[in-house]
Design an enzyme around this catalytic site. Structure first.
Site, mmCIF file in Angstrom:
data_model
loop_
_atom_site.group_PDB
_atom_site.id
_atom_site.type_symbol
_atom_site.label_atom_id
_atom_site.label_comp_id
_atom_site.label_asym_id
_atom_site.label_seq_id
_atom_site.Cartn_x
_atom_site.Cartn_y
_atom_site.Cartn_z
ATOM 1 N N ASP A 69 -107.176 40.846 -18.651
ATOM 2 C CA ASP A 69 -107.601 41.352 -19.954
ATOM 3 C C ASP A 69 -108.622 40.359 -20.494
ATOM 4 O O ASP A 69 -108.381 39.148 -20.506
ATOM 5 C CB ASP A 69 -106.441 41.543 -20.924
ATOM 6 C CG ASP A 69 -106.855 42.475 -22.050
ATOM 7 O OD1 ASP A 69 -107.201 43.642 -21.762
ATOM 8 O OD2 ASP A 69 -106.863 42.048 -23.220
ATOM 9 N N GLY A 152 -120.894 44.895 -18.946
ATOM 10 C CA GLY A 152 -120.441 44.691 -20.322
ATOM 11 C C GLY A 152 -121.494 44.018 -21.195
ATOM 12 O O GLY A 152 -122.639 44.463 -21.275
ATOM 13 N N ASP A 154 -122.815 41.065 -20.810
ATOM 14 C CA ASP A 154 -123.560 39.993 -20.129
ATOM 15 C C ASP A 154 -125.020 39.876 -20.567
ATOM 16 O O ASP A 154 -125.526 38.757 -20.719
ATOM 17 C CB ASP A 154 -123.494 40.173 -18.605
ATOM 18 C CG ASP A 154 -122.160 39.737 -18.032
ATOM 19 O OD1 ASP A 154 -121.418 39.008 -18.724
ATOM 20 O OD2 ASP A 154 -121.851 40.120 -16.889
HETATM 21 P P1 ITT Z 1 -109.230 47.506 -17.340
HETATM 22 O O1 ITT Z 1 -108.436 47.353 -18.626
HETATM 23 O O2 ITT Z 1 -108.947 48.797 -16.641
HETATM 24 O O3 ITT Z 1 -109.095 46.306 -16.441
HETATM 25 P P2 ITT Z 1 -111.509 47.338 -19.128
HETATM 26 O O4 ITT Z 1 -112.982 47.278 -18.927
HETATM 27 O O5 ITT Z 1 -110.979 48.343 -20.123
HETATM 28 O O6 ITT Z 1 -110.817 47.556 -17.709
HETATM 29 P P3 ITT Z 1 -110.530 45.217 -20.820
HETATM 30 O O7 ITT Z 1 -109.630 46.071 -21.615
HETATM 31 O O8 ITT Z 1 -110.017 43.855 -20.377
HETATM 32 O O9 ITT Z 1 -111.015 45.908 -19.470
HETATM 33 O O10 ITT Z 1 -111.893 45.014 -21.635
HETATM 34 C C1 ITT Z 1 -112.784 44.080 -21.217
HETATM 35 C C2 ITT Z 1 -114.136 44.363 -21.859
HETATM 36 O O11 ITT Z 1 -114.710 43.103 -22.275
HETATM 37 C C3 ITT Z 1 -115.093 44.932 -20.827
HETATM 38 O O12 ITT Z 1 -115.064 46.352 -20.813
HETATM 39 C C4 ITT Z 1 -116.423 44.367 -21.280
HETATM 40 O O13 ITT Z 1 -116.950 45.133 -22.325
HETATM 41 C C5 ITT Z 1 -116.022 42.996 -21.835
HETATM 42 N N1 ITT Z 1 -116.078 41.983 -20.758
HETATM 43 C C6 ITT Z 1 -115.026 41.414 -20.102
HETATM 44 N N2 ITT Z 1 -115.459 40.579 -19.149
HETATM 45 C C7 ITT Z 1 -116.798 40.615 -19.200
HETATM 46 C C8 ITT Z 1 -117.802 39.996 -18.452
HETATM 47 O O14 ITT Z 1 -117.525 39.184 -17.433
HETATM 48 N N3 ITT Z 1 -119.067 40.246 -18.772
HETATM 49 C C9 ITT Z 1 -119.379 41.077 -19.779
HETATM 50 N N4 ITT Z 1 -118.498 41.733 -20.522
HETATM 51 C C10 ITT Z 1 -117.195 41.504 -20.243
#
Ligand code: ITT
Length: 198
Positions: A69, A152, A154
């Protein structure tokens, strides 16, 4: 060693495979493991949501399940979007680009650009044991997007000590300094200890 990644985010899967495969860890996606689940992320912390996702998968398969997460916490926005990073802007934002453009609009005229990416990895084993590790990457929000890599937020994040945005780095460069890379380095050490004690 086979682990299942409790995630529907293919970009996370690719980054995590890149980091864990040299250790002999084979990371299966949910679909490769025959799982189709969408866990409700109703926790208020990265730790809570990471655990909810890992448990959701581990309840259904007899293998260790890992969840990530993560999100972006912006100082001037009181830590937002934080655990809501994937849902920032609700229905009006349908893509990563929509979400980072909303963030840039909300940061217009704001001089304090400090922010950090956070990642909490939870691994739950079928016997109920678990390992948790957290990684952070401090930096700042740029005025405009730069780069095509990563995912995301980045393109709008410049890590501390870097001149480039996270999206201008290749996968290896990002993993070496990212919140996910740092959390997984700690995870690898804890995993070695866990198996050494068995
Ligand atoms: P899962 O829950 O199915 O794993 P998710 O994308 O919904 O996928 P999260 O709830 O953990 O995952 O939300 C993480 C969000 O934070 C992700 O969708 C991006 O918008 C941002 N994020 C996380 N890591 C990132 C990264 O390495 N680079 C850029 N944005 C990131």
């Amino acid at each position: 060693m086979i682990f299942i990644l409790a995630s529907n985010n293919s970009k996370k899967l690719a980054e995590m495979r890149g980091i864990l495969s040299p250790l002999g860890i084979e990371l299966l996606s949910q679909s490769e493991a025959g799982l189709s689940i969408e866990v409700e992320e109703n926790g208020s912390t990265f730790e809570e949501n990471s655990r909810l996702k890992a448990l959701g998968a581990c309840d259904l398969v007899n293998a260790p399940c890992i969840a990530d997460d993560s999100g972006l916490c912006v100082d001037a926005l009181g830590g937002a979007p934080g655990v809501y990073s994937a849902r920032y802007g609700g229905e009006s934002c349908r893509s990563d680009k929509d979400r980072y453009e909303l963030l840039l609009r909300n940061m217009e005229g704001v001089t304090d650009r400090r922010a950090k990416f956070v990642c909490v990895i939870t691994c739950v084993f079928p016997n109920g044991d678990s390992i948790v590790s957290r990684g952070e990457c401090p930096g700042e929000i740029l005025a405009a997007p730069r780069g095509e890599g990563g995912f995301g937020y980045d393109p709008v994040f410049r890590p501390e000590g870097e001149t480039r945005s996270m999206a201008e780095m290749d996968a290896g460069e990002k993993n070496a300094i990212s919140h996910r890379g740092r959390a997984l380095e700690k995870f690898k050490a804890k995993l070695r200890e866990y198996y050494a004690d068995k």
